[in-house]
Design a protein around this motif. Structure first.
Motif, PDB file in Angstrom:
ATOM      1  N   PHE A 174       0.818  -1.548   0.304  1.00  0.00           N
ATOM      2  CA  PHE A 174       0.248  -0.189   0.002  1.00  0.00           C
ATOM      3  C   PHE A 174       0.637   1.425   0.029  1.00  0.00           C
ATOM      4  CE2 PHE A 174      -2.718   3.117   1.929  1.00  0.00           C
ATOM      5  CZ  PHE A 174      -4.290   2.597   1.362  1.00  0.00           C
TER       6      PHE A 174
ATOM      7  N   PHE B  78      -8.680   7.560  -0.277  1.00  0.00           N
ATOM      8  CA  PHE B  78      -7.398   7.199  -1.118  1.00  0.00           C
ATOM      9  C   PHE B  78      -7.483   6.945  -2.545  1.00  0.00           C
ATOM     10  CE2 PHE B  78      -7.179   6.035   3.471  1.00  0.00           C
ATOM     11  CZ  PHE B  78      -5.132   6.635   3.684  1.00  0.00           C
TER      12      PHE B  78
ATOM     13  N   TYR C   3      -9.037  -0.196  -3.016  1.00  0.00           N
ATOM     14  CA  TYR C   3      -9.998   0.339  -2.212  1.00  0.00           C
ATOM     15  C   TYR C   3      -9.816  -1.052  -2.125  1.00  0.00           C
ATOM     16  CZ  TYR C   3     -14.004  -1.724  -1.394  1.00  0.00           C
ATOM     17  OH  TYR C   3     -14.857  -2.325  -0.434  1.00  0.00           O
TER      18      TYR C   3
ATOM     19  N   ARG D 269      -6.619  -1.474  -0.032  1.00  0.00           N
ATOM     20  CA  ARG D 269      -7.484  -1.141   1.835  1.00  0.00           C
ATOM     21  C   ARG D 269      -9.172  -2.525   2.639  1.00  0.00           C
ATOM     22  NH1 ARG D 269     -11.764   2.401   2.610  1.00  0.00           N
ATOM     23  NH2 ARG D 269     -12.057   3.767   4.211  1.00  0.00           N
TER      24      ARG D 269
END
Length: 421
Positions: free
Chosen positions: A24, A46, A51, A54
């Protein structure tokens, strides 16, 4: 969730978190984005393409945190309605607005501005700080975090006050409503109604402009729920495939969505239908005049406009099945062969099929619908049953779900060939 090998689950989770966080951080760096912190100016969101990664991190960290938490403390965590006390208070007393951007304020100054005692200021602020709302950069001084800075937005403050003044009392009555009316779909047999002298949410909001304003402003918070924002509708479906289409947005409010879609897809024309109070004063930019129009039309009234597409955005979720069927049947008088209904709403996922962070959000929203409207977010078989109950010519063609969105787009065709001889 048990580990699939001999490695202890907490060790497995720690390794997964470490690897995912490193990946990430690399993606952030590659895009020139800062690493997230609680600093006031840290970005609150973000990129969409991060997605899934995360979500993996959120799920793993949540599981690690919760598996190491004693059962009673975990129950306390999820049952802590007391958290709302400080969130409501810092908004209602204007404390978030008192704290200067990029600066700080003393507890004594907050006490002087609010009239609260020093002890109460300390209690409220430090309770909020324990949830990362505000921070204490030095003893007895308060400053913003990125969370409190975001919470300072007027419509987010309105949401917080709605939660404190309206949602909280209603939630406390939901179990009472379930005991009293165990199988009801009546909007006047809800936790909200029990907390408001038997009145439905619509009756209360109609009679109380202040609460209606708070509710309406608070609903703008949905713009920040993944995939629910008005400006994300253009990505939720292949609108270009509709070509030169006339689209009726039923219950389209002031036309924000219709105008955004018209800007993105130049072959489309929109008619926004809603009640007179909703469309009153709505203005169409000069460049969209002739392509976006408004028409007074009540939600359950028979449809009078023939069009290619009828679009419904979160129009069904506030209604029980009986009324949802009425809404579908109301469109039938105007439908012609090949017409489509696009229903942008929640299509509930089976358990354990989406990240737990997403599942918790959707389950919480579903409970809110029960609290206020005695309605629910529907599963795929529920949607099919609604369509069948309304008319056998309603045929579900496909369900479009984009990653990161809590909403789906159900494409329904008016198929006269589906009628059995």
């Amino acid at each position: 969730m048990a580990s699939s090998n001999n490695t202890p689950r907490i060790v497995e989770l720690a390794a997964q978190i470490s690897a995912s966080v490193n990946k990430f951080e690399t993606l952030l760096s590659d895009q020139g984005l800062p690493s997230p912190t609680f600093d006031e100016d840290s970005p609150p969101s973000f990129p969409d393409d991060m997605y899934s990664l995360r979500a993996q991190i959120l799920d793993a960290t949540a599981e690690l945190n919760e598996v190491l938490t004693e059962p009673l403390m975990l129950i306390f965590k999820f049952a802590a309605i007391s958290n709302l006390i400080s969130l409501d208070t810092v908004c209602r007393l204007g404390i978030l607005d008192m704290v200067p951007a990029g600066g700080k304020l003393s507890f004594a100054e907050v006490a002087g501005k609010t009239g609260l005692s020093h002890a109460e200021v300390r209690r409220v602020l430090r309770h909020a700080m324990a949830m990362r709302v505000l921070q204490e950069p030095e003893p007895e001084m308060v400053a913003h975090t990125k969370v409190s800075k975001f919470m300072s937005l007027p419509h987010i403050q309105a949401w917080a006050q709605f939660e404190g003044k309206d949602t909280w009392p209603a939630c406390a009555k939901v179990a009472d409503a379930l005991e009293k009316w165990p199988a009801s779909g009546d909007i006047k047999e809800t936790g909200f109604a029990l907390a408001n002298n038997g009145k439905s949410v619509f009756e209360v909001l109609h009679a109380d402009p202040e609460r209606a304003m708070r509710f309406g402003s608070g609903m703008k918070s949905l713009d920040h729920v993944p995939g629910c924002g008005d400006m994300l509708v253009s990505k939720a479906y292949d609108w270009a495939s509709l070509g030169n289409s006339h689209i009726v947005h039923v219950g389209g409010s002031r036309g924000v969505v219709a105008m955004d879609l018209a800007k993105h897809f130049e072959k489309t024309r929109f008619l926004v239908q809603d009640g007179p109070m909703m469309i009153k004063g709505a203005e169409v930019p000069e460049e969209l005049q002739g392509r976006v129009d408004f028409m007074e039309h009540e939600l359950f009234a028979p449809q009078t406009v023939q069009a290619d597409v009828y679009y419904f955005r979160m129009a069904f979720r506030n209604w029980n099945d009986e009324n949802a069927v009425k809404l579908l049947k109301a469109q039938v008088p105007a439908l012609r062969r090949g017409a489509k209904l696009l229903i942008q709403d929640k299509c509930m996922t089976p358990p354990n099929t989406v990240p737990i962070s997403e599942e918790r959000i959707q389950r919480a929203i579903d409970m809110s619908l029960k609290t206020f409207f005695n309605s629910r977010d529907r599963y795929l078989d529920d949607w099919k049953a609604l369509l069948a109950a309304a008319d056998e010519k309603f045929v579900l063609h496909k369900v479009v779900q984009i990653e990161g969105s809590l909403l789906s787009m159900l494409e329904v065709h008016w198929d006269v060939s589906s009628v059995k001889a």
